[in-house]
Design an enzyme around this catalytic site. Structure first.
Site, PDB file in Angstrom:
ATOM      1  N   GLU A 119      18.226  37.652  20.210  1.00 45.31           N
ATOM      2  CA  GLU A 119      18.185  37.525  21.674  1.00 45.31           C
ATOM      3  C   GLU A 119      18.343  38.895  22.332  1.00 45.31           C
ATOM      4  O   GLU A 119      18.732  38.992  23.494  1.00 45.31           O
ATOM      5  CB  GLU A 119      19.287  36.567  22.178  1.00 45.31           C
ATOM      6  N   HIS A 142      26.295  34.783  24.286  1.00 48.92           N
ATOM      7  CA  HIS A 142      25.449  33.593  24.214  1.00 48.92           C
ATOM      8  C   HIS A 142      26.018  32.699  23.118  1.00 48.92           C
ATOM      9  O   HIS A 142      26.291  33.167  22.016  1.00 48.92           O
ATOM     10  CB  HIS A 142      24.000  33.970  23.888  1.00 48.92           C
ATOM     11  N   HIS A 144      26.580  28.150  21.820  1.00 46.26           N
ATOM     12  CA  HIS A 144      26.041  26.785  21.870  1.00 46.26           C
ATOM     13  C   HIS A 144      27.184  25.786  22.072  1.00 46.26           C
ATOM     14  O   HIS A 144      27.508  25.029  21.147  1.00 46.26           O
ATOM     15  CB  HIS A 144      25.297  26.467  20.564  1.00 46.26           C
ATOM     16  N   HIS A 214      19.769  24.300  24.742  1.00 52.12           N
ATOM     17  CA  HIS A 214      19.975  25.394  23.802  1.00 52.12           C
ATOM     18  C   HIS A 214      21.415  25.916  23.840  1.00 52.12           C
ATOM     19  O   HIS A 214      22.123  25.834  22.840  1.00 52.12           O
ATOM     20  CB  HIS A 214      18.957  26.511  24.096  1.00 52.12           C
TER      21      HIS A 214
END
Ligand code: 2HA
Ligand code: ZN
Length: 269
Positions: A119, A142, A144, A214
């Site tokens: 990413e 980032h 989940h 996501h």
């Protein structure tokens, strides 16, 4: 081999925080396999000796020109590396990169030639945006988070600020510690430049954005605070789900209670 962290207390402290947050992400079940990434702008810790360090990789393209990143340095989680491994060995599962003069490519400078996260376009575009607006924010995370991602499978929660208001109303702390709420980015291919651009657009209004089906992407002054913003939102999602599991729709704090709290804590709106 000498680590770049050796005799650099400030830098070592930042990387310790990354490792600590990585262990939380794993323990919470938010970082299966290689899931999630962390990047930190560490340019403020870069001294003359670091500036003289040679590349230990070839030159890699970022995929975008990011003019505010010229000569900036970042710690990045490595692609395909596990958060649970990074928690114990941050310099073996991540690396320090330098953005080179063309502002469109980077080299790895320490400690090991670990390629940064998939990413990277999103992360670096966001850092470029943060610098362009003189933001004090240095870290992006980032991950989940299970319950927040589950919510993103319902169209109702993808409408502007619907999830924010619901999550804020579950417990007063959530608005206090995530005062801008949760931005929404409709599903886009992981790792794509399109996802990076859509994320930046939302970050002008929010510190945490949901990537539909996501995960979430958060920015803050350091990695611990970026994690905390995600954590309070997900805590609210857990309270919502607990109430639903008890067989009822939770009332949520009333508009008056939200207003009173926002005033008392000096929060927006
Ligand atoms: O790096 O989570 O979105 C693994 C991911 C990609
Ligand atoms: Zn992801």
């Amino acid at each position: 081999m000498k680590s770049i962290l050796e005799n650099r207390e400030g830098l070592a402290r930042e990387i310790d925080k990354v490792a600590e947050v990585a262990s939380y992400l794993w323990q919470k079940g938010w970082a299966e396999r290689n899931g999630g990434n962390i990047t930190v702008n560490i340019t403020e810790y870069v001294d003359d000796e670091i500036r003289k360090m040679h590349a230990i990789s070839e030159v890699f393209p970022i995929g975008k020109r990011l003019p505010f990143l010229k000569d900036c340095y970042f710690y990045c989680k490595g692609t395909n590396m596990r958060m649970r491994d990074l928690a114990r060995h941050p310099m073996e599962n991540g690396s320090v990169i330098k953005i080179i003069d063309d502002c469109a490519s980077y080299v790895i400078i320490a400690d090991n030639p670990v390629r940064p996260t998939s990413e990277l376009p999103s992360h670096l575009s966001v850092h470029n945006y943060l610098l362009s607006i003189n933001s004090p924010y240095k870290a992006s995370v980032h991950t989940h988070p299970i319950e927040l991602v589950a919510m993103s499978h319902n169209k109702r929660f993808l409408e502007k600020d619907v999830a924010s208001h619901l999550l804020w109303s579950m417990i007063p702390e959530t608005k206090a510690f995530c005062p801008k709420g949760l931005g929404i980015v409709p599903y886009l291919l992981p790792g794509s430049v399109e996802l990076a651009d859509a994320t930046i657009k939302e970050l002008s209004d929010y510190d945490v954005v949901m990537w539909e089906k996501h995960g979430v992407f958060a920015v803050d002054s350091d990695v611990m605070q970026a994690f905390d913003q995600i954590d309070v939102l997900n805590k609210s999602a857990l309270i919502y789900i607990a109430a639903k599991n008890m067989g009822f729709e939770p009332d949520g704090m009333s508009d008056e209670q939200m207003k009173e709290m926002s005033l008392a804590f000096n929060l927006p709106k």
